[in-house]
Design a protein around this motif. Structure first.
Motif, PDB file in Angstrom:
ATOM      1  N   PHE A 175       0.753  -1.368   0.015  1.00  0.00           N
ATOM      2  CA  PHE A 175      -0.150   0.025  -0.036  1.00  0.00           C
ATOM      3  C   PHE A 175       0.679   1.150   0.264  1.00  0.00           C
ATOM      4  O   PHE A 175       2.248   1.171   0.396  1.00  0.00           O
ATOM      5  CB  PHE A 175      -1.043   0.113   0.995  1.00  0.00           C
ATOM      6  N   THR A 176       0.327   2.227  -0.616  1.00  0.00           N
ATOM      7  CA  THR A 176       0.819   3.635  -0.266  1.00  0.00           C
ATOM      8  C   THR A 176      -0.164   4.352   0.530  1.00  0.00           C
ATOM      9  O   THR A 176      -1.389   4.053   0.441  1.00  0.00           O
ATOM     10  CB  THR A 176       1.240   4.251  -1.496  1.00  0.00           C
ATOM     11  N   ARG A 177       0.317   5.742   0.918  1.00  0.00           N
ATOM     12  CA  ARG A 177      -0.764   6.407   1.558  1.00  0.00           C
ATOM     13  C   ARG A 177      -0.421   7.965   1.420  1.00  0.00           C
ATOM     14  O   ARG A 177       0.692   8.250   1.256  1.00  0.00           O
ATOM     15  CB  ARG A 177      -0.863   6.189   3.101  1.00  0.00           C
TER      16      ARG A 177
ATOM     17  N   THR B 159      -9.935   8.105   2.221  1.00  0.00           N
ATOM     18  CA  THR B 159      -9.371   7.386   3.459  1.00  0.00           C
ATOM     19  C   THR B 159      -7.659   7.867   3.039  1.00  0.00           C
ATOM     20  O   THR B 159      -6.867   7.457   4.200  1.00  0.00           O
ATOM     21  CB  THR B 159      -9.468   5.793   3.307  1.00  0.00           C
ATOM     22  N   GLY B 160      -7.251   8.206   2.010  1.00  0.00           N
ATOM     23  CA  GLY B 160      -5.934   8.293   1.729  1.00  0.00           C
ATOM     24  C   GLY B 160      -4.869   7.227   1.603  1.00  0.00           C
ATOM     25  O   GLY B 160      -3.831   7.327   1.451  1.00  0.00           O
ATOM     26  N   ILE B 161      -5.569   5.991   1.434  1.00  0.00           N
ATOM     27  CA  ILE B 161      -5.069   4.684   1.278  1.00  0.00           C
ATOM     28  C   ILE B 161      -5.233   4.130  -0.280  1.00  0.00           C
ATOM     29  O   ILE B 161      -6.195   4.297  -0.644  1.00  0.00           O
ATOM     30  CB  ILE B 161      -5.492   3.641   2.248  1.00  0.00           C
ATOM     31  N   PHE B 162      -4.182   3.746  -0.811  1.00  0.00           N
ATOM     32  CA  PHE B 162      -3.978   2.970  -1.879  1.00  0.00           C
ATOM     33  C   PHE B 162      -3.549   1.747  -1.650  1.00  0.00           C
ATOM     34  O   PHE B 162      -2.582   1.561  -1.097  1.00  0.00           O
ATOM     35  CB  PHE B 162      -3.103   3.898  -2.885  1.00  0.00           C
ATOM     36  N   VAL B 163      -4.021   0.473  -2.507  1.00  0.00           N
ATOM     37  CA  VAL B 163      -3.599  -0.810  -2.066  1.00  0.00           C
ATOM     38  C   VAL B 163      -3.519  -1.487  -3.467  1.00  0.00           C
ATOM     39  O   VAL B 163      -3.833  -0.987  -4.405  1.00  0.00           O
ATOM     40  CB  VAL B 163      -4.567  -1.727  -1.248  1.00  0.00           C
ATOM     41  N   GLU B 164      -2.433  -2.388  -3.375  1.00  0.00           N
ATOM     42  CA  GLU B 164      -2.010  -3.448  -4.400  1.00  0.00           C
ATOM     43  C   GLU B 164      -2.633  -4.941  -3.914  1.00  0.00           C
ATOM     44  O   GLU B 164      -1.978  -5.513  -3.153  1.00  0.00           O
ATOM     45  CB  GLU B 164      -0.782  -3.431  -4.765  1.00  0.00           C
ATOM     46  N   ILE B 165      -3.931  -5.263  -4.265  1.00  0.00           N
ATOM     47  CA  ILE B 165      -4.338  -6.659  -3.916  1.00  0.00           C
ATOM     48  C   ILE B 165      -3.695  -7.512  -4.806  1.00  0.00           C
ATOM     49  O   ILE B 165      -3.826  -7.396  -5.787  1.00  0.00           O
ATOM     50  CB  ILE B 165      -5.910  -6.394  -3.996  1.00  0.00           C
ATOM     51  N   PRO B 166      -3.485  -8.746  -4.026  1.00  0.00           N
ATOM     52  CA  PRO B 166      -2.812  -9.881  -4.941  1.00  0.00           C
ATOM     53  C   PRO B 166      -4.048 -10.283  -5.821  1.00  0.00           C
ATOM     54  O   PRO B 166      -4.994 -10.313  -5.649  1.00  0.00           O
ATOM     55  CB  PRO B 166      -2.198 -10.843  -3.958  1.00  0.00           C
ATOM     56  N   ALA B 167      -3.295 -10.970  -6.963  1.00  0.00           N
ATOM     57  CA  ALA B 167      -4.333 -11.379  -7.961  1.00  0.00           C
ATOM     58  C   ALA B 167      -4.766 -12.722  -7.134  1.00  0.00           C
ATOM     59  O   ALA B 167      -4.174 -13.483  -6.372  1.00  0.00           O
ATOM     60  CB  ALA B 167      -3.349 -12.107  -9.075  1.00  0.00           C
TER      61      ALA B 167
END
Length: 146
Positions: free
Chosen positions: A7-9, A48-56
């Motif tokens: 994630f980044t934020r 929320t200010g949250i960015f995620v990289e959900i796994p495949a």
């Protein structure tokens, strides 16, 4: 089992966190420069200010917090909201006030929970007929109340 989610934020945002050892959902917090008031039956997108990289092979579901629902009538409108594995934008939470009083959301308030879930893709195959079941085509309420 823990699944790694990169994630980044945005500065000032709160990292999603589990409040207890057995919690299924990590709390998402509002990232607001000023408080937001939800009037009864009003809906707003809360950042929320949250960015995620959900796994495949996974999705993240945005779900209501039960305490907010019971005490104030606050819910996630598109519940559960799905975050697909290929989405990289900011997580926003569509909140609705189903209560009778205005509800104030302040920066850092826990507004929803994020649940990671494994998913499988379906292969849709045209068929001439579908198998018979006892329920058949019975729809909403067809199995009764008790």
């Amino acid at each position: 089992m823990a699944v790694t989610v990169n994630f980044t934020r945005t500065d000032g945002s709160t990292i999603p966190s589990y409040q207890t050892e057995g919690a299924a959902g990590a709390d998402l917090c509002a990232l607001l420069s000023t408080p937001v008031t939800l009037q009864p039956f009003e809906r707003k997108l809360v950042p929320t200010g949250i960015f995620v990289e959900i796994p495949a092979g996974f999705e993240a579901q945005v779900r209501p917090r039960s305490g907010l629902a019971l005490k104030h009538g606050i819910s996630v409108l598109n519940s559960p909201g799905t975050i697909d594995a290929d989405y990289r934008g900011e997580i926003g939470v569509v909140l609705i006030n189903l209560g009778s009083d205005p509800f104030v959301i302040e920066n850092g308030d826990r507004i929803a929970q994020l649940v990671l879930s494994a998913v499988e893709r379906a292969l849709f195959i045209p068929a001439g007929n579908l198998s018979d079941t006892v329920r058949g085509a019975g729809g909403y309420g067809s199995t009764g109340k008790k």
